[in-house]
Enzyme design. Structure first.
Site, PDB file in Angstrom:
ATOM      1  CE  LYS A  19     -42.893 -38.298   0.124  1.00  0.00           C
ATOM      2  NZ  LYS A  19     -43.980 -38.081   1.106  1.00  0.00           N
ATOM      3  NE  ARG A  47     -40.345 -32.475   2.126  1.00  0.00           N
ATOM      4  CZ  ARG A  47     -40.109 -33.762   2.312  1.00  0.00           C
ATOM      5  NH1 ARG A  47     -39.167 -34.371   1.642  1.00  0.00           N
ATOM      6  NH2 ARG A  47     -40.840 -34.448   3.151  1.00  0.00           N
ATOM      7  NE  ARG A 105     -43.859 -42.559   9.521  1.00  0.00           N
ATOM      8  CZ  ARG A 105     -43.645 -41.688   8.559  1.00  0.00           C
ATOM      9  NH1 ARG A 105     -43.354 -42.088   7.350  1.00  0.00           N
ATOM     10  NH2 ARG A 105     -43.728 -40.404   8.819  1.00  0.00           N
ATOM     11  NE  ARG A 164     -40.391 -39.773  10.166  1.00  0.00           N
ATOM     12  CZ  ARG A 164     -40.557 -39.576   8.864  1.00  0.00           C
ATOM     13  NH1 ARG A 164     -40.404 -40.581   8.034  1.00  0.00           N
ATOM     14  NH2 ARG A 164     -40.861 -38.388   8.396  1.00  0.00           N
ATOM     15  NE  ARG A 188     -43.836 -34.690   8.426  1.00  0.00           N
ATOM     16  CZ  ARG A 188     -44.110 -35.920   8.851  1.00  0.00           C
ATOM     17  NH1 ARG A 188     -44.543 -36.122  10.078  1.00  0.00           N
ATOM     18  NH2 ARG A 188     -43.933 -36.943   8.048  1.00  0.00           N
TER      19      ARG A 188
HETATM   20  P1  AP5 Z   1     -44.449 -44.044   4.404  1.00  0.00           P
HETATM   21  O1  AP5 Z   1     -44.111 -44.952   3.267  1.00  0.00           O
HETATM   22  O2  AP5 Z   1     -43.497 -43.962   5.534  1.00  0.00           O
HETATM   23  O3  AP5 Z   1     -44.856 -42.584   3.858  1.00  0.00           O
HETATM   24  P2  AP5 Z   1     -43.980 -41.419   3.249  1.00  0.00           P
HETATM   25  O4  AP5 Z   1     -44.775 -40.797   2.159  1.00  0.00           O
HETATM   26  O5  AP5 Z   1     -42.610 -41.885   2.934  1.00  0.00           O
HETATM   27  O6  AP5 Z   1     -44.019 -40.450   4.498  1.00  0.00           O
HETATM   28  P3  AP5 Z   1     -42.887 -39.592   5.180  1.00  0.00           P
HETATM   29  O7  AP5 Z   1     -43.504 -39.099   6.467  1.00  0.00           O
HETATM   30  O8  AP5 Z   1     -41.614 -40.355   5.298  1.00  0.00           O
HETATM   31  O9  AP5 Z   1     -42.773 -38.447   4.214  1.00  0.00           O
HETATM   32  P4  AP5 Z   1     -42.237 -37.065   4.546  1.00  0.00           P
HETATM   33  O10 AP5 Z   1     -42.187 -36.474   3.208  1.00  0.00           O
HETATM   34  O11 AP5 Z   1     -43.004 -36.341   5.578  1.00  0.00           O
HETATM   35  O12 AP5 Z   1     -40.876 -37.392   5.301  1.00  0.00           O
HETATM   36  P5  AP5 Z   1     -39.364 -37.396   4.815  1.00  0.00           P
HETATM   37  O13 AP5 Z   1     -38.713 -38.502   5.529  1.00  0.00           O
HETATM   38  O14 AP5 Z   1     -39.237 -37.311   3.357  1.00  0.00           O
HETATM   39  O15 AP5 Z   1     -45.888 -44.503   4.943  1.00  0.00           O
HETATM   40  C1  AP5 Z   1     -46.511 -43.850   6.031  1.00  0.00           C
HETATM   41  C2  AP5 Z   1     -47.297 -44.873   6.855  1.00  0.00           C
HETATM   42  O16 AP5 Z   1     -48.364 -45.412   6.067  1.00  0.00           O
HETATM   43  C3  AP5 Z   1     -46.477 -46.095   7.307  1.00  0.00           C
HETATM   44  O17 AP5 Z   1     -46.916 -46.477   8.574  1.00  0.00           O
HETATM   45  C4  AP5 Z   1     -46.815 -47.168   6.264  1.00  0.00           C
HETATM   46  O18 AP5 Z   1     -46.705 -48.468   6.800  1.00  0.00           O
HETATM   47  C5  AP5 Z   1     -48.256 -46.823   5.933  1.00  0.00           C
HETATM   48  N1  AP5 Z   1     -48.603 -47.144   4.551  1.00  0.00           N
HETATM   49  C6  AP5 Z   1     -47.833 -46.973   3.438  1.00  0.00           C
HETATM   50  N2  AP5 Z   1     -48.487 -47.360   2.339  1.00  0.00           N
HETATM   51  C7  AP5 Z   1     -49.716 -47.769   2.769  1.00  0.00           C
HETATM   52  C8  AP5 Z   1     -50.877 -48.272   2.095  1.00  0.00           C
HETATM   53  N3  AP5 Z   1     -50.890 -48.436   0.766  1.00  0.00           N
HETATM   54  N4  AP5 Z   1     -51.956 -48.568   2.833  1.00  0.00           N
HETATM   55  C9  AP5 Z   1     -51.958 -48.411   4.190  1.00  0.00           C
HETATM   56  N5  AP5 Z   1     -50.892 -47.943   4.874  1.00  0.00           N
HETATM   57  C10 AP5 Z   1     -49.798 -47.623   4.172  1.00  0.00           C
HETATM   58  O19 AP5 Z   1     -38.878 -36.001   5.406  1.00  0.00           O
HETATM   59  C11 AP5 Z   1     -38.840 -35.752   6.776  1.00  0.00           C
HETATM   60  C12 AP5 Z   1     -38.339 -34.348   7.055  1.00  0.00           C
HETATM   61  O20 AP5 Z   1     -37.011 -34.189   6.534  1.00  0.00           O
HETATM   62  C13 AP5 Z   1     -39.118 -33.201   6.410  1.00  0.00           C
HETATM   63  O21 AP5 Z   1     -40.242 -32.830   7.175  1.00  0.00           O
HETATM   64  C14 AP5 Z   1     -38.052 -32.116   6.354  1.00  0.00           C
HETATM   65  O22 AP5 Z   1     -37.855 -31.524   7.625  1.00  0.00           O
HETATM   66  C15 AP5 Z   1     -36.803 -32.890   6.011  1.00  0.00           C
HETATM   67  N6  AP5 Z   1     -36.584 -32.979   4.565  1.00  0.00           N
HETATM   68  C16 AP5 Z   1     -36.493 -34.126   3.839  1.00  0.00           C
HETATM   69  N7  AP5 Z   1     -36.288 -33.863   2.545  1.00  0.00           N
HETATM   70  C17 AP5 Z   1     -36.266 -32.503   2.431  1.00  0.00           C
HETATM   71  C18 AP5 Z   1     -36.115 -31.619   1.331  1.00  0.00           C
HETATM   72  N8  AP5 Z   1     -35.943 -32.069   0.091  1.00  0.00           N
HETATM   73  N9  AP5 Z   1     -36.153 -30.291   1.580  1.00  0.00           N
HETATM   74  C19 AP5 Z   1     -36.312 -29.804   2.831  1.00  0.00           C
HETATM   75  N10 AP5 Z   1     -36.469 -30.595   3.909  1.00  0.00           N
HETATM   76  C20 AP5 Z   1     -36.446 -31.939   3.715  1.00  0.00           C
END
Ligand code: AP5
Ligand code: ZN
Length: 218
Positions: free
Chosen positions: A13, A90, A129, A162, A173
């Site tokens: 994402k 979420r 990552r 991370r 997660r």
């Molecule tokens: P990346 O683009 O970083 O993936 P992502 O989907 O953004 O993954 P996240 O881990 O950031 O999502 P998340 O939802 O767990 O975390 P968030 O920060 O929102 O890509 C991942 C890897 O794959 C990278 O190495 C990239 O290079 C690689 N990649 C990408 N595309 C590729 C492709 N096409 N082919 C090959 N490789 C590829 O949330 C973190 C925490 O914050 C949550 O756990 C929670 O505690 C809190 N939080 C955030 N928002 C909320 C909410 N709304 N409600 C409650 N808690 C929340």
């Protein structure tokens, strides 16, 4: 465009949000990035300290804190250039609260893009990552490695893993995604807003697929 990006942790994402913003120039809001930016605060509020602790364990931050962070950024939601919400909503409570907030601002979501990829592939993306400590650029050890091992291409700073990308937190997660977030697919499908996009392939291919799917939808 006024968009939400939905999908399991690690599906890409954040990567797509960056590419989409470069292409269509919307305002990008990632709640994960907002919370991570608070990690260096010396004396966080009680609510923020609890949120950062929950994040490390892979649990969700409270709906109240998430929604108040979002409402503080209402100017982004009102922006004429559109917005991209990455990682929010979420939970069903967040989706309903978002709907009310947008209603008050007299704006409407155009689409909710849901990226899909088998679970084991997602876990591999998370495990590989690496993030720049300074500019937060995201790499992957095999799919998108930096030119110089462990060093950011853009600012020469170190890359780090991370602290919610360890196996225990990844398991939590994934579980919470299935329990709390996946039901949003039905919620948005009923509203006719869900756009499913296959997240297999390289980032640029997925970007084109996303833009095609959006054009078909709107
Ligand atoms: P990346 O683009 O970083 O993936 P992502 O989907 O953004 O993954 P996240 O881990 O950031 O999502 P998340 O939802 O767990 O975390 P968030 O920060 O929102 O890509 C991942 C890897 O794959 C990278 O190495 C990239 O290079 C690689 N990649 C990408 N595309 C590729 C492709 N096409 N082919 C090959 N490789 C590829 O949330 C973190 C925490 O914050 C949550 O756990 C929670 O505690 C809190 N939080 C955030 N928002 C909320 C909410 N709304 N409600 C409650 N808690 C929340
Ligand atoms: Zn960097």
């Amino acid at each position: 465009y006024r968009l939400v990006l939905l999908g399991p942790p690690g599906v890409g994402k954040g990567t797509q949000a960056q590419l989409l913003c470069n292409r269509i120039g919307t305002c990008h809001l990632s709640t994960g990035d907002l919370f991570r930016a608070c990690q260096n605060i010396e004396e966080p509020s009680t609510a923020m300290a609890a949120a950062l602790e929950a994040m490390r364990r892979g649990e969700l931050v409270s709906d109240e804190l998430v929604m108040s962070m979002l409402r503080e950024r209402a100017s982004c939601l009102r922006c004429g250039g559109g917005f991209l919400l990455d990682g929010i909503p979420r939970t069903l409570a967040q989706a309903e609260s978002l709907e009310a907030t947008l209603h008050d601002l007299a704006v409407d979501l155009d689409a909710v893009i849901c990226y899909a990829l088998p679970l084991e592939r997602v876990v591999d993306r998370l495990g590989g990552r690496r993030t720049c400590v300074s500019c937060k650029s995201v790499y992957h050890v095999s799919a998108n490695p930096p030119k110089d091992e462990d060093t950011c291409d853009h600012c020469d700073e170190d890359l780090m893993q991370r602290d919610d990308d360890h196996p225990d937190a990844i398991r939590v997660r994934m579980q919470l995604y299935t329990q709390a977030t996946q039901p949003l697919m039905d919620y948005y499908a009923e509203q006719g807003k869900l756009v499913a996009v296959d997240a297999d392939g390289g980032p640029e291919d997925i970007l084109e697929r996303t833009l095609d799917a959006l054009r078909d939808h709107l």
